[in-house]
Design an enzyme around this catalytic site. Structure first.
Site, PDB file in Angstrom:
ATOM      1  N   TYR A 148      17.157 -47.944 -14.151  1.00 30.16           N
ATOM      2  CA  TYR A 148      16.214 -47.060 -13.446  1.00 30.16           C
ATOM      3  C   TYR A 148      14.806 -47.569 -13.755  1.00 30.16           C
ATOM      4  CZ  TYR A 148      14.379 -42.431 -12.042  1.00 30.16           C
ATOM      5  OH  TYR A 148      13.695 -41.418 -11.437  1.00 30.16           O
ATOM      6  N   ARG A 201       7.827 -47.741   0.392  1.00 28.99           N
ATOM      7  CA  ARG A 201       6.943 -47.521  -0.766  1.00 28.99           C
ATOM      8  C   ARG A 201       7.833 -47.419  -1.990  1.00 28.99           C
ATOM      9  NH1 ARG A 201       7.377 -44.429  -4.678  1.00 28.99           N
ATOM     10  NH2 ARG A 201       6.824 -42.325  -4.019  1.00 28.99           N
ATOM     11  N   LYS A 219      18.900 -44.562  -8.567  1.00 31.35           N
ATOM     12  CA  LYS A 219      18.899 -43.088  -8.520  1.00 31.35           C
ATOM     13  C   LYS A 219      20.343 -42.573  -8.591  1.00 31.35           C
ATOM     14  CE  LYS A 219      14.445 -42.192  -7.901  1.00 31.35           C
ATOM     15  NZ  LYS A 219      13.587 -41.268  -8.606  1.00 31.35           N
ATOM     16  N   GLU A 290      14.215 -41.109  -0.489  1.00 32.62           N
ATOM     17  CA  GLU A 290      13.560 -41.729  -1.640  1.00 32.62           C
ATOM     18  C   GLU A 290      12.599 -42.823  -1.216  1.00 32.62           C
ATOM     19  OE1 GLU A 290      14.406 -40.571  -4.829  1.00 32.62           O
ATOM     20  OE2 GLU A 290      12.566 -41.645  -5.319  1.00 32.62           O
ATOM     21  N   ASP A 291      11.412 -42.753  -1.743  1.00 31.69           N
ATOM     22  CA  ASP A 291      10.424 -43.827  -1.581  1.00 31.69           C
ATOM     23  C   ASP A 291      10.154 -44.220  -0.134  1.00 31.69           C
ATOM     24  OD1 ASP A 291      10.307 -43.546  -4.261  1.00 31.69           O
ATOM     25  OD2 ASP A 291      10.805 -45.604  -4.788  1.00 31.69           O
ATOM     26  N   ASP A 313      12.894 -36.510  -2.751  1.00 33.94           N
ATOM     27  CA  ASP A 313      12.716 -36.548  -4.196  1.00 33.94           C
ATOM     28  C   ASP A 313      11.251 -36.735  -4.588  1.00 33.94           C
ATOM     29  OD1 ASP A 313      13.400 -36.847  -6.924  1.00 33.94           O
ATOM     30  OD2 ASP A 313      13.454 -39.019  -6.696  1.00 33.94           O
ATOM     31  N   ASP A 314      10.552 -37.606  -3.879  1.00 30.06           N
ATOM     32  CA  ASP A 314       9.159 -37.903  -4.264  1.00 30.06           C
ATOM     33  C   ASP A 314       8.236 -36.731  -3.999  1.00 30.06           C
ATOM     34  OD1 ASP A 314       9.409 -40.789  -5.017  1.00 30.06           O
ATOM     35  OD2 ASP A 314      10.304 -40.777  -3.024  1.00 30.06           O
ATOM     36  N   ASN A 469       4.591 -45.162 -11.338  1.00 30.38           N
ATOM     37  CA  ASN A 469       5.618 -46.112 -11.767  1.00 30.38           C
ATOM     38  C   ASN A 469       5.438 -47.442 -11.054  1.00 30.38           C
ATOM     39  OD1 ASN A 469       7.087 -44.244 -13.405  1.00 30.38           O
ATOM     40  ND2 ASN A 469       7.799 -43.283 -11.527  1.00 30.38           N
TER      41      ASN A 469
HETATM   42  N1  LIG Z   1       6.735 -39.778 -12.211  1.00 33.18           N
HETATM   43  C1  LIG Z   1       7.403 -39.454 -11.139  1.00 33.18           C
HETATM   44  O1  LIG Z   1       8.397 -38.732 -11.189  1.00 33.18           O
HETATM   45  C2  LIG Z   1       6.940 -39.945  -9.799  1.00 33.18           C
HETATM   46  C3  LIG Z   1       7.488 -39.395  -8.652  1.00 33.18           C
HETATM   47  C4  LIG Z   1       7.061 -39.835  -7.405  1.00 33.18           C
HETATM   48  C5  LIG Z   1       6.110 -40.841  -7.313  1.00 33.18           C
HETATM   49  N2  LIG Z   1       5.627 -41.374  -8.462  1.00 33.18           N
HETATM   50  C6  LIG Z   1       4.637 -42.449  -8.411  1.00 33.18           C
HETATM   51  O2  LIG Z   1       3.479 -41.983  -7.774  1.00 33.18           O
HETATM   52  C7  LIG Z   1       2.812 -43.075  -7.180  1.00 33.18           C
HETATM   53  C8  LIG Z   1       2.319 -42.652  -5.818  1.00 33.18           C
HETATM   54  O3  LIG Z   1       3.359 -42.329  -4.953  1.00 33.18           O
HETATM   55  P1  LIG Z   1       3.040 -41.812  -3.452  1.00 33.18           P
HETATM   56  O4  LIG Z   1       4.295 -41.735  -2.690  1.00 33.18           O
HETATM   57  O5  LIG Z   1       2.242 -40.582  -3.502  1.00 33.18           O
HETATM   58  O6  LIG Z   1       2.194 -43.062  -2.961  1.00 33.18           O
HETATM   59  P2  LIG Z   1       1.103 -43.215  -1.839  1.00 33.18           P
HETATM   60  O7  LIG Z   1       0.849 -44.657  -1.692  1.00 33.18           O
HETATM   61  O8  LIG Z   1       1.501 -42.442  -0.635  1.00 33.18           O
HETATM   62  O9  LIG Z   1      -0.180 -42.488  -2.440  1.00 33.18           O
HETATM   63  C9  LIG Z   1      -1.060 -43.063  -3.316  1.00 33.18           C
HETATM   64  C10 LIG Z   1      -2.310 -42.235  -3.311  1.00 33.18           C
HETATM   65  O10 LIG Z   1      -3.164 -42.735  -4.322  1.00 33.18           O
HETATM   66  C11 LIG Z   1      -4.463 -42.876  -3.783  1.00 33.18           C
HETATM   67  N3  LIG Z   1      -5.215 -43.904  -4.493  1.00 33.18           N
HETATM   68  C12 LIG Z   1      -5.196 -45.236  -4.307  1.00 33.18           C
HETATM   69  N4  LIG Z   1      -6.141 -45.817  -5.060  1.00 33.18           N
HETATM   70  C13 LIG Z   1      -6.763 -44.832  -5.748  1.00 33.18           C
HETATM   71  C14 LIG Z   1      -7.821 -44.802  -6.672  1.00 33.18           C
HETATM   72  N5  LIG Z   1      -8.430 -45.922  -7.060  1.00 33.18           N
HETATM   73  N6  LIG Z   1      -8.197 -43.605  -7.171  1.00 33.18           N
HETATM   74  C15 LIG Z   1      -7.588 -42.466  -6.799  1.00 33.18           C
HETATM   75  N7  LIG Z   1      -6.574 -42.443  -5.912  1.00 33.18           N
HETATM   76  C16 LIG Z   1      -6.161 -43.611  -5.399  1.00 33.18           C
HETATM   77  C17 LIG Z   1      -4.236 -43.215  -2.327  1.00 33.18           C
HETATM   78  O11 LIG Z   1      -5.405 -42.936  -1.552  1.00 33.18           O
HETATM   79  C18 LIG Z   1      -3.099 -42.283  -2.009  1.00 33.18           C
HETATM   80  O12 LIG Z   1      -3.577 -41.010  -1.702  1.00 33.18           O
HETATM   81  C19 LIG Z   1       3.774 -44.241  -7.215  1.00 33.18           C
HETATM   82  O13 LIG Z   1       3.394 -45.138  -8.232  1.00 33.18           O
HETATM   83  C20 LIG Z   1       5.093 -43.632  -7.582  1.00 33.18           C
HETATM   84  O14 LIG Z   1       5.892 -44.487  -8.366  1.00 33.18           O
HETATM   85  C21 LIG Z   1       6.015 -40.946  -9.698  1.00 33.18           C
HETATM   86  O1  LIG Z   2      11.762 -43.560  -9.320  1.00 30.00           O
HETATM   87  C1  LIG Z   2      11.096 -43.062 -10.222  1.00 30.00           C
HETATM   88  O2  LIG Z   2      11.126 -43.458 -11.386  1.00 30.00           O
HETATM   89  C2  LIG Z   2      10.237 -41.877  -9.938  1.00 30.00           C
HETATM   90  C3  LIG Z   2       9.804 -41.708  -8.539  1.00 30.00           C
HETATM   91  O3  LIG Z   2      10.845 -41.395  -7.676  1.00 30.00           O
HETATM   92  C4  LIG Z   2       8.956 -42.802  -8.018  1.00 30.00           C
HETATM   93  O4  LIG Z   2       9.017 -43.073  -6.827  1.00 30.00           O
HETATM   94  O5  LIG Z   2       8.196 -43.378  -8.804  1.00 30.00           O
HETATM   95 MG   LIG Z   3      10.681 -42.259  -5.817  1.00 34.04          MG
END
Ligand SMILES: NC(=O)c1ccc[n+]([C@@H]2O[C@H](COP(=O)([O-])OP(=O)(O)OC[C@H]3O[C@@H](n4cnc5c(N)ncnc54)[C@H](O)[C@@H]3O)[C@@H](O)[C@H]2O)c1
Ligand SMILES: O=C(O)C[C@H](O)C(=O)O
Ligand SMILES: [Mg+2]
Length: 628
Positions: A148, A201, A219, A290-291, A313-314, A469
């Site tokens: 993962y 993504r 996942k 997912e993603d 999930d996201d 991530n």
């Molecule tokens: N920890 C978790 O469980 C978890 C879950 C889902 C997503 N994520 C992570 O979250 C991240 C984003 O996912 P997403 O689907 O929302 O992506 P996305 O690309 O749709 O969104 C990214 C956002 O960040 C903004 N951004 C870019 N540069 C920036 C900056 N310099 N300052 C502030 N904001 C900025 C963008 O404008 C956009 O709004 C990914 O890295 C993903 O791995 C983590």
């Molecule tokens: O996949 C993960 O580890 C968390 C989340 O779904 C992500 O997109 O980053």
């Molecule tokens: Mg995800």
């Protein structure tokens, strides 16, 4: 004799002749040991199997070199990535990977051997599934970071070289009109869980096209390991509608469709067709999105969530996990949870994940404040959202409709000394937030300057969530956070980091704030309740269960999420909470021999036992042969 020389092609003209002569439908089983001479002088290879059985047979398997007509003839359509390769290309891909092996094995994000470990585990997965899951469950803390996040991200990036045996199904833009029959190429009559991506993504790594299948496999590994979903009833799916990743479009070894992504109605038509096909064959399946890039994540969720058993999930899993973390941060300050609506929260990132978190947190605050419209409006003012263009305000041009509800009003920001597009550091400096939460996919965004600014927080115990991530995309490391902001902070990250030694025998705890603590329980609870949809209430129940899971003592020590070694237990609890809510909302229709009425009679403990009894464990069954 090598595989390739063993393979002889049956030309389609010959196939037609054979079919008409023998009245059989398929190219297999033609004529037993008799052989036919083709016009090219090659003799065909007679096979007595189709579908996955061929792919799993080293004698007959050609992998990605099966032509489209062969894929149709042998029921392989959808069981391989869409790009048909020549044997020369296959070898080139393999050699490139082989040459890269030493280097690749060393560039794991935090573990230099992470890819090598992944390969070894993957080979075990191909050979012996029961043993694979036993290893994974018994050593989950060590190997979750391999199957993962974060290693799975590296695997997706290097998928072209790592690809050996296909796993899961591929539906591509070229399969339009075929999906309803393609789903029958999957050998399992029962599928409980599908995780699907379009690869647009993947984690914070952007558009990885067909290579995104790796995330769905990762996942589902957690579904099996944490939720005890039977591995024979999971299906990873990649919907390949093309890619906008120019590097992949030009890479001769790329395994996906080399065209730009479909968009608009054409894109929706492909996803619609996929949904109809899988729910026709497996009406009780649950589909986890997912993603998907944010642009589609919300739209598809709205499109399907009232008619299909699905969730994103996201958007939804992440929202619940972040909410549990925010409530944990309130508790860690020694304050009652009801103080949550007083928290000032700065969110960096307004994509699918950030907006999902903001909506859930705002709704929860509003509920705590009396669930009125005024409460909902007043909860809005607790959030400051910063995206790639800085602070989002009403003055923003072309504001994303999903972010609009969180745009700060001109009057408010004037008072706070801020302007449209203000930098993150200025926002933190002026707002002095209780919480700084990152879902931006920008590694290092919480710079020294930003963290210094957070030292001015009005909170007794500020919380930092660097949730992006994989590891290199984390907004900051725990070392940076503890050393700059102070020993007292609460810290969470999306990918795993080690705890920080603060000296004097003290440890700065690094929580893993990852949706893995919710999605397996949401899926399992939905499955066992038999609910036809995944309701907001069920998601809220899951989040509240996670928020309440840690003891007061743990929370005061900064431990606001369980350790991954407890993932099976927290998943059981989350599933039970989801079932309880589904029963309360009258959505539970039962599962297998247990019907809705019986579910209604169960008390909390019985629901937990029901969940436990339905979790698959990796134990060898006795195997017998029967000719059918
Ligand atoms: N920890 C978790 O469980 C978890 C879950 C889902 C997503 N994520 C992570 O979250 C991240 C984003 O996912 P997403 O689907 O929302 O992506 P996305 O690309 O749709 O969104 C990214 C956002 O960040 C903004 N951004 C870019 N540069 C920036 C900056 N310099 N300052 C502030 N904001 C900025 C963008 O404008 C956009 O709004 C990914 O890295 C993903 O791995 C983590
Ligand atoms: O996949 C993960 O580890 C968390 C989340 O779904 C992500 O997109 O980053
Ligand atoms: Mg995800």
């Amino acid at each position: 004799m090598g595989n390739f020389s063993r393979q002889m092609r049956i030309s389609s003209a010959l196939l037609k002749r054979l079919q008409s002569r023998q009245g059989t439908l398929a190219a297999v089983n033609v004529g037993g040991s008799r052989s036919f001479t083709t016009t090219e002088g090659h003799r065909p290879t007679i096979v007595h199997k189709r579908s996955l059985d061929i792919l799993h047979d080293p004698w007959f398997n050609k992998g990605t070199a099966f032509s489209m007509t062969e894929r149709d003839r042998l029921d392989l359509r959808g069981l391989l990535p869409p790009n048909v390769m020549t044997s020369e290309q296959q070898i080139e891909r393999f050699m490139a990977d082989l040459k890269r092996l030493q280097l690749s094995a060393r560039d794991g994000p935090s573990d230099p051997y992470s890819l090598a470990k992944w390969r070894i585990l993957n080979r075990l997965h191909d050979r012996n599934e029961t043993m694979y899951y036993k290893v994974l469950i018994d050593n989950i803390e060590e190997y979750a970071p391999i199957v993962y996040t974060p290693t799975v991200g590296l695997v997706c990036q290097k998928y072209s070289g790592l690809f050996r045996r296909p796993r899961g199904m591929y539906f591509s833009a070229q399969d339009r009109g075929e999906m309803m029959s393609m789903v029958y190429n999957w050998p399992a009559d029962q599928v409980d869980m599908i995780v699907v991506t379009d690869g647009s993504r993947i984690l914070g790594l952007g558009d990885l096209g067909v290579q995104g299948i790796g995330i769905t496999i990762g996942k589902l590994d957690l579904y099996v390991a944490a939720a005890g979903i039977n591995p024979q009833r999971v299906l990873p799916v990649m919907i390949d509608v093309g890619t906008n990743n120019e590097k992949l479009l030009e890479d001769p070894l790329y395994l996906g469709l080399q065209q730009h992504r479909l968009d608009g109605e054409e894109y929706i038509a492909v996803i619609d067709e996929f949904m109809e096909a899988v729910f026709t064959r497996w009406p009780h399946v649950i589909v986890q999105f997912e993603d998907f890039q944010s642009k589609w994540a919300f739209k598809l969720l709205q499109r399907y969530r009232n008619n299909y058993r699905m969730f994103n999930d996201d958007v939804q899993g992440t929202a619940g996990v972040a909410l549990a973390g925010l409530l944990g941060a309130v508790r860690a300050q020694g304050r009652p949870m009801i103080d949550f609506p007083k928290m000032k929260i700065v969110v960096a990132g307004a994509g699918s994940a950030g907006i999902g978190v903001l909506n859930a947190a705002r709704k929860t605050m509003a509920r705590m404040l009396g669930d009125t419209e005024i409460a909902f409006e007043s909860a809005r003012s607790q959030f400051w959202v910063v995206d790639a263009n800085g602070l989002i305000t009403e003055a923003r041009e072309n504001i994303d409709p999903d972010a609009r509800p969180f745009a700060r009003k001109a009057k408010e920001i004037e008072r706070q000394g801020l302007t449209e597009g203000a930098t993150l550091v200025d926002v933190v400096r002026q707002v002095k937030p209780d919480v700084l939460l990152g879902l931006s996919a920008v590694g290092g965004l919480f710079s020294k300057e930003v963290l210094e600014a957070l030292k001015g927080s009005t909170s007794t115990r500020p919380a930092i969530f660097a949730m992006s991530n994989p590891t290199k995309n984390a907004e900051c490391t725990p070392e940076e956070a503890f050393s700059i902001v102070g020993d007292n902070i609460i810290f969470g990250s999306g990918s795993p980091f080690s705890n920080v030694d603060l000296g004097n025998g003290h440890v700065g705890h690094c929580n893993q704030a990852n949706n893995m603590f919710l999605f397996p329980g949401i899926g399992l609870g939905t499955l066992l309740s038999g609910s036809k949809i995944v309701s907001d209430g069920m998601l809220q129940a899951a989040a509240e269960c996670l928020a309440a899971y840690m003891t007061e003592e743990e929370v005061l020590h900064g431990v606001i999420y369980p350790s991954i070694s407890r993932i099976r237990d927290i998943t059981k609890e989350v599933a039970a909470a989801v079932i309880t809510e589904a029963i309360e909302e009258d959505l539970a229709e039962g599962y297998r021999e247990i019907d809705a009425r019986e579910l209604h009679k169960l008390n909390q403990d019985e629901i937990r036992t029901y969940v436990l009894n339905n979790m698959w464990c990796p134990e060898y069954p006795t195997v017998v042969y029967r000719k059918d």
